[in-house]
Design a protein around this motif. Sequence first.
Motif, PDB file in Angstrom:
ATOM      1  N   VAL A   1      -1.062   2.428   5.711  1.00 45.61           N
ATOM      2  CA  VAL A   1      -2.100   1.733   6.485  1.00 45.61           C
ATOM      3  C   VAL A   1      -2.629   2.641   7.585  1.00 45.61           C
ATOM      4  O   VAL A   1      -3.836   2.731   7.819  1.00 45.61           O
ATOM      5  N   VAL A   2      -1.725   3.351   8.250  1.00 41.64           N
ATOM      6  CA  VAL A   2      -2.122   4.226   9.354  1.00 41.64           C
ATOM      7  C   VAL A   2      -3.068   5.321   8.866  1.00 41.64           C
ATOM      8  O   VAL A   2      -4.119   5.573   9.480  1.00 41.64           O
ATOM      9  N   ILE A   3      -2.745   5.986   7.757  1.00 41.40           N
ATOM     10  CA  ILE A   3      -3.604   7.085   7.318  1.00 41.40           C
ATOM     11  C   ILE A   3      -4.918   6.572   6.733  1.00 41.40           C
ATOM     12  O   ILE A   3      -5.946   7.244   6.840  1.00 41.40           O
ATOM     13  N   GLU A   4      -4.915   5.368   6.122  1.00 38.32           N
ATOM     14  CA  GLU A   4      -6.186   4.832   5.623  1.00 38.32           C
ATOM     15  C   GLU A   4      -7.100   4.456   6.784  1.00 38.32           C
ATOM     16  O   GLU A   4      -8.310   4.673   6.731  1.00 38.32           O
TER      17      GLU A   4
ATOM     18  N   PHE B   1      -4.952  14.086   6.987  1.00 38.12           N
ATOM     19  CA  PHE B   1      -4.433  15.424   6.727  1.00 38.12           C
ATOM     20  C   PHE B   1      -3.929  16.083   8.015  1.00 38.12           C
ATOM     21  O   PHE B   1      -2.920  16.798   8.005  1.00 38.12           O
ATOM     22  N   VAL B   2      -4.598  15.835   9.130  1.00 33.37           N
ATOM     23  CA  VAL B   2      -4.133  16.360  10.411  1.00 33.37           C
ATOM     24  C   VAL B   2      -2.717  15.850  10.714  1.00 33.37           C
ATOM     25  O   VAL B   2      -1.837  16.604  11.139  1.00 33.37           O
TER      26      VAL B   2
ATOM     27  N   LEU C   1       0.838  -1.200   0.000  1.00 37.05           N
ATOM     28  CA  LEU C   1       0.000   0.000   0.000  1.00 37.05           C
ATOM     29  C   LEU C   1       0.874   1.251   0.000  1.00 37.05           C
ATOM     30  O   LEU C   1       1.824   1.361   0.774  1.00 37.05           O
ATOM     31  N   ALA C   2       0.552   2.162  -0.900  1.00 37.87           N
ATOM     32  CA  ALA C   2       1.169   3.488  -0.928  1.00 37.87           C
ATOM     33  C   ALA C   2       0.071   4.486  -1.268  1.00 37.87           C
ATOM     34  O   ALA C   2      -0.729   4.247  -2.182  1.00 37.87           O
ATOM     35  N   ASP C   3       0.020   5.572  -0.540  1.00 35.74           N
ATOM     36  CA  ASP C   3      -1.016   6.579  -0.749  1.00 35.74           C
ATOM     37  C   ASP C   3      -0.408   7.978  -0.775  1.00 35.74           C
ATOM     38  O   ASP C   3       0.683   8.206  -0.255  1.00 35.74           O
ATOM     39  N   LYS C   4      -1.164   8.890  -1.362  1.00 34.01           N
ATOM     40  CA  LYS C   4      -0.725  10.279  -1.467  1.00 34.01           C
ATOM     41  C   LYS C   4      -1.757  11.220  -0.860  1.00 34.01           C
ATOM     42  O   LYS C   4      -2.968  10.983  -0.984  1.00 34.01           O
ATOM     43  N   LEU C   5      -1.252  12.248  -0.224  1.00 29.33           N
ATOM     44  CA  LEU C   5      -2.070  13.368   0.220  1.00 29.33           C
ATOM     45  C   LEU C   5      -1.537  14.619  -0.469  1.00 29.33           C
ATOM     46  O   LEU C   5      -0.348  14.921  -0.364  1.00 29.33           O
ATOM     47  N   PHE C   6      -2.382  15.331  -1.177  1.00 32.73           N
ATOM     48  CA  PHE C   6      -1.978  16.569  -1.833  1.00 32.73           C
ATOM     49  C   PHE C   6      -2.520  17.752  -1.029  1.00 32.73           C
ATOM     50  O   PHE C   6      -3.714  17.811  -0.718  1.00 32.73           O
ATOM     51  N   MET C   7      -1.624  18.672  -0.726  1.00 31.39           N
ATOM     52  CA  MET C   7      -1.981  19.874   0.025  1.00 31.39           C
ATOM     53  C   MET C   7      -1.631  21.100  -0.807  1.00 31.39           C
ATOM     54  O   MET C   7      -0.484  21.249  -1.241  1.00 31.39           O
TER      55      MET C   7
END
Length: 407
Positions: A303-306, A314-315, A251-257
């Motif tokens: 995994v943690v952010i999902e 985002f926090v 698992l790899a995820d992205k957050l765009f800010m």
Amino acid sequence: MDYDVAVIGAGAAGIAAARKLAEAGRSVVILEASNRVGGRAWTVELSGMPLDMGCGWLHSAERNPLVAIGRDAGFTIERGPTAWQSQWRDLGFLPEERAAAAAAWEALEERLRTNPPASDRASDALVPDSEWNAYCQSLSGYVNGAPLERLSVADFLAYDNAATDANWRVHEGYGSLIAAVVPDVSLRLSTPVRRVALTGGGVRLETDRGPVSAAAAIVTVSTNVLARGTIAFDSEADEHLHAAAQLPLGLADKLFMELHGNHGLEPETHLLGDARNDATGSYYIRPLGRPVVEGFFGGKGAVVIEQAGLLDAFVFAFEQLSSLLGNNIRRHLRPLAASSWCHTDWVRGSYSHALPGHSGARTVLARSVGGRLFFAGEATHHSDFSTAHGAWESGLRAADEAIGGGG
């Protein structure tokens, strides 16, 4: 027969296979379960910026076939070094610490090469209680999408031995490139395949929109989809389904800010959130000069952010950035977009890794069944798995097999 070849899945592998088959004069239908093409290559346009929610780097660019394909299709390929290994203004990760952490990772790789653990489990090569074990785990998360405990040493080395350090980008988005090169064949979106059955003269596919018959079929869906039994197969494919279960998607995820105001951040820079936290985010600042921070989370961090959910994810990112940049940065950041590949229907993860002792599963998954059923996708590539170009090359390989098999 309705078609010579039915291709299941419109990601990079399926598109590559369909192109090769069409060039060879075969009639082709692509059956895609979702409402778009590209699979794990997915570009969205937000605030005037193309954002890659999935793959975003042309890895091993000197030999990556999608570089030339993208250029031929009119896309702008951005060459040059990346900022991933840097730490802007040495914030929170001093040069001597970066050197020590990098040395720990290099020493781990050397042990994996010269004295691999008999278990084939990469974590067994860690030095107990080393200061930089969390850093090594975070790198494994980014590279493999999984912690070292779940990683086959032989599989990791197969990739590492073949890969180069050249990582380029597509200005308009990697997902946009993949979507732009779909050949002129029959394409059916929102058409999940539920069953694949070998018949006397070919293959019959049961879909949500009725049956499709073909002389052969190429299956390009993810290993997690295969292992979950989302598509039913005849017993002849049982070994393939078992192999898929040994090649789960990490698992790899992205957050765009989005950045706004006088934030003072320089383009093409980078910050690692916390080198001693194996769930840390890795933050690419103003990629290609754009007013955005791209947070990347792999393995445990993803995994943690999902599990935390979008708001808390985002926090977490804001807290990591403010701990390095000061609380003032919060007023310049706005949540813009996020991926959630674990919960994305018809994919259920990011990219494959072999479990310890199971690197040979890639060879099993790549085998044909009865000369009529062929498998492709990044998980079937012997060395370039976990990449879009590996998926692409696997599609070409499966198409060649289908052509040779009379499909």
